[in-house]
Design a protein around this motif. Structure first.
Motif, mmCIF file in Angstrom:
data_model
loop_
_atom_site.group_PDB
_atom_site.id
_atom_site.type_symbol
_atom_site.label_atom_id
_atom_site.label_comp_id
_atom_site.label_asym_id
_atom_site.label_seq_id
_atom_site.Cartn_x
_atom_site.Cartn_y
_atom_site.Cartn_z
ATOM 1 N N ILE A 1 47.832 8.560 -22.456
ATOM 2 C CA ILE A 1 47.488 7.258 -21.876
ATOM 3 C C ILE A 1 46.005 7.214 -21.526
ATOM 4 C CG2 ILE A 1 47.871 5.679 -19.952
ATOM 5 C CD1 ILE A 1 50.166 5.781 -21.988
ATOM 6 N N LEU A 2 45.517 8.283 -20.929
ATOM 7 C CA LEU A 2 44.091 8.348 -20.583
ATOM 8 C C LEU A 2 43.225 8.305 -21.831
ATOM 9 C CD1 LEU A 2 44.170 11.118 -17.814
ATOM 10 C CD2 LEU A 2 43.962 8.640 -17.477
ATOM 11 N N ALA A 3 43.630 9.044 -22.866
ATOM 12 C CA ALA A 3 42.854 9.051 -24.112
ATOM 13 C C ALA A 3 42.798 7.653 -24.719
ATOM 14 C CB ALA A 3 43.459 10.045 -25.098
ATOM 15 N N LEU A 4 43.916 6.937 -24.685
ATOM 16 C CA LEU A 4 43.939 5.579 -25.241
ATOM 17 C C LEU A 4 43.108 4.618 -24.393
ATOM 18 C CD1 LEU A 4 47.672 5.315 -26.384
ATOM 19 C CD2 LEU A 4 45.633 5.577 -27.821
ATOM 20 N N ILE A 5 43.047 4.856 -23.087
ATOM 21 C CA ILE A 5 42.189 4.036 -22.235
ATOM 22 C C ILE A 5 40.729 4.238 -22.629
ATOM 23 C CG2 ILE A 5 41.279 3.837 -19.877
ATOM 24 C CD1 ILE A 5 44.138 4.192 -18.873
ATOM 25 N N VAL A 6 40.360 5.494 -22.928
ATOM 26 C CA VAL A 6 38.999 5.765 -23.404
ATOM 27 C C VAL A 6 38.745 5.032 -24.718
ATOM 28 C CG1 VAL A 6 37.415 7.551 -24.236
ATOM 29 C CG2 VAL A 6 38.854 7.994 -22.229
ATOM 30 N N VAL A 7 39.735 5.071 -25.617
ATOM 31 C CA VAL A 7 39.610 4.377 -26.908
ATOM 32 C C VAL A 7 39.405 2.881 -26.686
ATOM 33 C CG1 VAL A 7 40.787 3.757 -29.053
ATOM 34 C CG2 VAL A 7 40.970 6.092 -28.166
ATOM 35 N N LEU A 8 40.247 2.292 -25.861
ATOM 36 C CA LEU A 8 40.155 0.851 -25.615
ATOM 37 C C LEU A 8 38.854 0.498 -24.902
ATOM 38 C CD1 LEU A 8 43.828 0.070 -24.520
ATOM 39 C CD2 LEU A 8 42.763 -0.320 -26.753
#
Length: 329
Positions: free
Chosen positions: A13-20
């Motif tokens: 979830i954190l990695a995807l937040i960075v992506v977004l």
């Protein structure tokens, strides 16, 4: 050593937040509709704060590094250094080579440099932790804010409020208190948290929403009120510490999502490759007929990040883990 549940789903979830946070979230067309305009403004106000996610990564890193030794394991310093550096460095070096080939900058490298500094400091932290950890933690916060004060009050005027500065070589000082909170969390989990009552599912979601909302508010403060991240992010680290504690407590007697758990395994690869994939998607997809459909390009870009991360993990990161585990002294 028993695996601590709840961390892998958080990682992806954190990695995807960075992506977004690095992707360009498309605007909602709102011509002629004040309701769509308000919706568009609301979405922009809640843009994911990638740096906030990195602070949570620091807490998790401190927890994961210290947890085996909090349970009584003796540290073998040469083996510890070799394994940790190889796990981080081999995939990072491979990513840097790939980025160089495409002439794209790996802008998240600063956080990996921070991690390496923390790994080198950890044996010293472990040695004196029992007697002096409170002083270490307080001192790290004081030093972090002194660094930020130095940049905001005495810099040459080129400091733009970002968390990283001076070629990344001093950023680890600003983030150190957040990483140490992860060490504290590992101690608390080992000594007392396993015996505490888990939060309810409703309470856990209240925590999640509050953390996300405050991270977005900090993003607004950074870009609309010019309040540097160095002032807000160490304090935000305290909030992420409390939130991750709730996550670990909740999952101590529950099962994780299998999909999110696997996503956590490849989250480092997501972190490493997403800048390149987003860059290439923007460069090539927007020049096609899809360029007229920004939302479609956005969705395709995120999906390509996930696919590329899975490939990178299996070809590069997973073998790097095997090499690191094979190191013995």
């Amino acid at each position: 050593m028993k695996r601590v549940l709840g961390l892998d789903p958080i990682r992806i979830i954190l990695a995807l937040i960075v992506v977004l946070g690095h992707a360009s979230i498309p605007s909602i067309p709102h011509e002629g509709s004040k309701y769509l305009r308000y919706l568009d403004l609301g979405i922009k106000a809640m843009v994911p704060n990638g740096l906030g996610a990195v602070m949570a990564f620091f807490v998790i890193s401190g927890f994961v590094i210290h947890y085996p030794f909090a349970t009584g394991k003796t540290i073998n310093i040469p083996e510890f250094y070799s394994r940790r550096i190889l796990r981080v460095a081999l995939p990072a070096i491979a990513a840097l080579i790939i980025y160089y080939f495409f002439d794209v900058e790996l802008t998240v490298i600063w956080s990996l440099i921070c991690e390496v500094f923390y790994y080198f400091l950890y044996p010293l932290i472990l040695k004196y932790k029992e007697k002096y950890f409170k002083q270490m933690l307080i001192g790290s916060f004081v030093l972090s804010y002194l660094m930020t004060l130095n940049y905001t009050l005495f810099a040459d005027g080129d400091y733009n409020g970002n968390f990283h500065r001076d070629g990344f070589l001093l950023t680890w000082i600003v983030g150190l208190p957040v990483w140490l909170l992860g060490v504290l969390l590992a101690d608390q989990y080992q000594k007392e948290l396993q015996h505490k009552e888990a939060p309810t599912y409703k309470l856990l979601w209240i925590w999640r929403i509050c953390v996300y909302g405050i991270a977005s508010f900090i993003l607004i403060l950074r870009f609309q009120a010019n309040i540097p991240y160095g002032y807000t992010m160490p304090l935000f680290g305290i909030l992420t510490f409390a939130w991750i504690k709730k996550e670990i407590l909740y999952y101590k007697d529950k099962q994780e999502s299998a999909l999110l758990s696997y996503g956590g395994i490849i989250s480092y690869s997501v972190y490493l490759v997403h800048i390149l994939i987003l860059h290439l998607s923007k460069e090539y997809l927007l020049t096609t007929a899809l360029g007229n459909y920004s939302l479609v390009v956005f969705i395709i870009s995120v999906l390509l990040v996930i696919v590329a991360s899975w490939v990178f993990y299996n070809l590069i990161e997973k073998p790097s883990h095997k090499i690191a585990r094979s190191i013995k002294f």
